[in-house]
Design a protein around this motif. Structure first.
Motif, short mmCIF file in Angstrom:
data_model
loop_
_atom_site.label_atom_id
_atom_site.label_comp_id
_atom_site.label_asym_id
_atom_site.label_seq_id
_atom_site.Cartn_x
_atom_site.Cartn_y
_atom_site.Cartn_z
N UNK A 119 1.11 -1.27 0.00
CA UNK A 119 0.03 -0.09 0.03
C UNK A 119 0.84 0.99 -0.27
N UNK A 120 0.92 2.12 -1.01
CA UNK A 120 1.71 3.34 -1.18
C UNK A 120 0.96 4.50 -1.37
N UNK A 121 1.65 5.64 -0.85
CA UNK A 121 1.06 7.10 -0.77
C UNK A 121 2.06 7.61 -1.73
N UNK A 122 1.41 8.56 -2.73
CA UNK A 122 2.22 9.16 -4.05
C UNK A 122 1.80 10.62 -3.90
N UNK A 123 3.14 11.46 -3.75
CA UNK A 123 2.96 12.87 -3.95
C UNK A 123 3.85 13.41 -5.25
N UNK A 124 2.99 13.74 -6.13
CA UNK A 124 3.67 14.07 -7.48
C UNK A 124 3.40 15.32 -7.93
N UNK A 125 4.33 15.85 -8.99
CA UNK A 125 4.07 17.21 -9.58
C UNK A 125 4.50 16.99 -11.10
N UNK A 126 3.87 18.16 -12.10
CA UNK A 126 4.10 17.90 -13.30
C UNK A 126 5.38 18.66 -13.68
N UNK A 127 6.50 18.38 -14.81
CA UNK A 127 7.31 19.12 -15.09
C UNK A 127 7.01 19.74 -16.62
N UNK A 128 7.02 21.10 -16.64
CA UNK A 128 6.57 21.74 -17.73
C UNK A 128 7.73 22.16 -18.73
N UNK A 129 7.55 22.61 -19.91
CA UNK A 129 8.77 23.02 -20.64
C UNK A 129 8.58 24.85 -20.60
N UNK A 130 9.45 25.55 -21.36
CA UNK A 130 9.10 27.01 -21.32
C UNK A 130 7.99 27.53 -21.63
N UNK A 131 7.22 26.79 -22.55
CA UNK A 131 5.96 27.29 -22.92
C UNK A 131 4.86 26.63 -22.33
N UNK A 132 5.06 26.20 -20.98
CA UNK A 132 4.16 25.91 -19.81
C UNK A 132 3.19 24.49 -20.18
N UNK A 133 4.02 23.65 -21.28
CA UNK A 133 3.59 22.55 -21.79
C UNK A 133 3.96 21.36 -20.78
N UNK A 134 3.08 20.34 -20.43
CA UNK A 134 3.58 19.39 -19.46
C UNK A 134 4.45 18.38 -20.45
N UNK A 135 5.70 18.08 -19.81
CA UNK A 135 6.72 17.21 -20.47
C UNK A 135 6.54 15.82 -19.77
#
Length: 658
Positions: A141-157
């Motif tokens: 049983x796991x707990x995940x804390x995550x975030x998105x990585x964006x490029x300079x145009x704020x697009x998710x990479x």
């Protein structure tokens, strides 16, 4: 072309050349400036690359050494970066080309789209909990804390996150919840009434039993949070001492000290037992716990037990049997008054002393030691010992001893009941002396009876011979009447001799012969048929199946021969019959000897068994036969009786022990 036009053309050409030179100059300056800018940008770029490399190295060091699993994945869920902790947790490396979504258990896969949507919309995902299946097959049983990585145009990479294994934590939390639930269920169903209050006297928890005790008509869960400051005043009417109930509660709340087993008498006859337990946390008062138990039955049992104890104490103190309680070392713990009287010692003189040293006759020490060892193994026993009173007098005691157990079932000593049998032992000694004298007297009497029988029969035989001589020598001179009288003399002499023999048999019949053997009753009856005359008009019958008895054959033959002979002698019917019957009982054999003879009147049913009682004056009857029969039956622990109807016949019944 005119000169004027030529002049104009040259002027224009000169301006163009001047403009071109100016442009070249400006271009050269710009080029020089751009070069310098380019050089500066190169240097800046190098610095930036150095900073990025440093930051990247530092970041790699951070993520490589943090205690939690770090994973960076593309938007399709394929890992592009993992630290060692993540590899250890998942059991996979980047070379395995795993798809993170596929690690989720089937039950939790519907949660994945929801979590991914939240991550994309908000840019982060916090405390997302899910079950995954590791490479080894185990589910975590796991707990995940995550975030998105964006490029300079704020697009998710890509996305990155921390994965924590909370399996143990969840298990512990579940165990705690289960424990709390069990505790809550236990409290709700306790036979004791429970009330837990915080420091402000607000109810934290209570149960149904408490509501029952105080006649509170609501469910326990509805009382949580209620204040109890006025509860004592509201409930005091239930108790015999209302003011005492309230004052005692206030006193306990002020002192804040633990008090156990306060008893409260209620008006309806019940008795409650109350505990007050203050609760402290790091020295700070946090509330208190009240518990109430209904001890009405226990109180009644205790009073009953006390009454029984008092009753049996009085019985023990006043019983005529001496009582001693000793421990496993034979040290006396208690004696009653009768034992004091039996021994001549007071209780104070005996307590703590060894019974063997104080009361026992030295010659019986080994016997008492063996009996005490037997009792320590849980055996009850009875035995006789010789005891010495305080004054030195020797007495005989009969002791019944039993092991004494503690509440754990362990033998801790024994209890003995003592009876002074000295007088009985003296009587037994006198009885033995009397029996020896009686046996000697019986032997002398038997010998005397034989002597008397011989001495009496000798003159009779001489007289009979003398009468025969006189009759033979003078038969020609005697008339018929004289010869008839001589015949009467012969009959009288024969009857006297038979009477002497019967008296001898009767006197010796009470002495049981030690000779016992298996005697078939059928064989005895067949022998009797050859010994006595059975007229042709009388039928003598008996069953084929008859028992085999352990007895003296001669006495058994006398028994049946007398009864059969009497039945034949007093049979006046033609045809007549004599029948033998037998019936098996629990511990006896029941025999019946029946005939269809003259019968016996009821008033003679008891007299016929007495010596010299003959109902009809027959020349061959001495009145001793049935007396001998009765003696033989009684010798074998049996009884004899008869049923008869005059003119119809008689049945003699008798029993013989198996």
């Amino acid at each position: 072309m005119s000169e004027k036009q030529l002049e104009l053309y040259e002027r224009a050409l000169a301006r163009e050349r001047a403009a071109r030179k100016e442009a070249e100059r400006i271009l050269e300056e710009k080029s020089r400036e751009l070069y310098f800018k380019s050089e500066e940008l190169k240097k800046t770029n190098q610095k930036l690359e150095s900073l990025v490399y440093t930051a990247n190295s530092e970041l790699q060091g951070v993520f490589g050494n943090i205690a939690d699993a770090y994973v960076m994945m593309n938007l399709e869920g394929v890992p592009i970066k993992m630290n060692k902790v993540a590899e250890s947790l998942l059991g996979y490396t980047l070379k395995d080309h795993i798809h993170l979504y596929k690690l989720v258990t089937e039950e939790d896969r519907p949660l994945v789209p929801q979590g991914f949507e939240q991550l994309m919309q908000k840019g982060s995902l916090t405390n997302f909990e899910i079950h995954i299946r590791r490479a080894c097959g185990e589910v975590s049983y796991v707990q995940i804390n995550a975030s998105v990585i964006y490029d300079r145009d704020k697009k998710p990479l890509a996305a990155q996150g921390i994965i924590r294994d909370i399996t143990s934590q969840k298990r512990n939390e579940q165990q705690l919840v289960d424990s709390q639930n069990r505790l809550s269920t236990l409290i709700l169903n306790l036979e004791s009434g429970v009330l837990l209050e915080d420091e402000n006297r607000n109810i934290v928890i209570t149960n149904k039993r408490f509501c029952d005790f105080f006649s509170i008509p609501v469910a326990p869960e509805l009382l949580q949070g209620q204040n109890c400051e006025q509860a004592a005043e509201q409930s005091k009417g239930l108790f015999e001492d209302p003011d005492g109930f309230v004052n005692r509660i206030n006193e306990l709340l002020v002192s804040k000290e633990q008090v156990l087993a306060d008893e409260l008498a209620m008006r309806d006859g019940r008795v409650l037992e109350r505990d007050f337990i203050p609760i402290y946390e790091e020295g700070q008062y946090k509330g208190h716990l009240w518990t109430y138990r209904d001890v009405t039955l226990r109180r009644k049992y205790r009073e009953s037990i006390e009454a029984e104890r008092q009753k049996y104490s009085n019985i023990i103190a006043n019983m005529n049997l001496g009582l001693i309680e000793v421990n496993n070392d034979d040290e006396i713990l208690m004696v009653n008054q009768s034992l004091e009287e039996m021994s001549g010692y007071t209780e104070a003189e005996l307590l703590g002393k060894k019974g063997m040293d104080v009361l026992l006759y030295p010659g019986d020490r080994d016997k008492l030691t063996a009996e005490n060892e037997s009792r320590q193994h849980g055996t009850s026993n009875s035995y006789e010992i010789r005891a010495r009173r305080k004054n030195g007098e020797l007495r005989h005691w009969l002791i019944s001893g039993a092991p004494n157990y503690n509440i754990n079932g362990k033998v801790v000593g024994s209890i003995g009941i003592h009876l002074d049998i000295t007088d009985i032992k003296n009587l037994e000694l006198q009885k033995e002396n009397l029996l020896r004298k009686l046996e000697k007297s019986n032997d002398e009497l038997q010998e005397y009876a034989h002597v008397v029988s011989h001495d009496l029969k000798s003159p009779l035989r001489s007289l009979s011979a003398l009468v025969d001589w006189i009759r033979e020598d003078n038969k020609e001179q005697f008339d018929e009447q004289t010869l008839t009288n001589f015949g009467l003399i012969d009959q009288t002499l024969e009857k006297m001799e038979q009477l002497i023999s019967d008296v001898l048999n009767y006197s010796s019949m009470g002495i049981e012969s030690s000779k016992r053997e298996e005697v078939p009753v059928k064989q005895v009856l067949e022998d009797i048929k050859t010994l006595i005359h059975i007229p042709e008009h009388i039928e003598f019958s008996y069953p084929d199946q008859l028992p085999v008895l352990m007895a003296d054959r001669v006495k058994l033959q006398q028994l049946f021969q007398n009864l059969i002979g009497n039945a034949i002698a007093y049979c006046d019917k033609n045809p007549g019959w004599v029948r033998i019957e037998c019936e098996e009982q629990q511990s006896n054999w029941l025999f019946k000897v029946s005939d269809n003879g003259v019968g016996i009147a009821p008033e003679y049913h008891e007299k016929v068994f007495k010596i010299f009682q003959s109902l009809q004056k027959r020349k061959d009857s001495t009145g001793v036969g049935l007396s001998i029969v009765k003696k033989i039956v009684e010798l074998y622990n049996g009884k004899i009786w008869l049923e008869s109807t005059p003119g119809e016949g008689t049945t003699f019944y008798f029993t013989l022990a198996k």
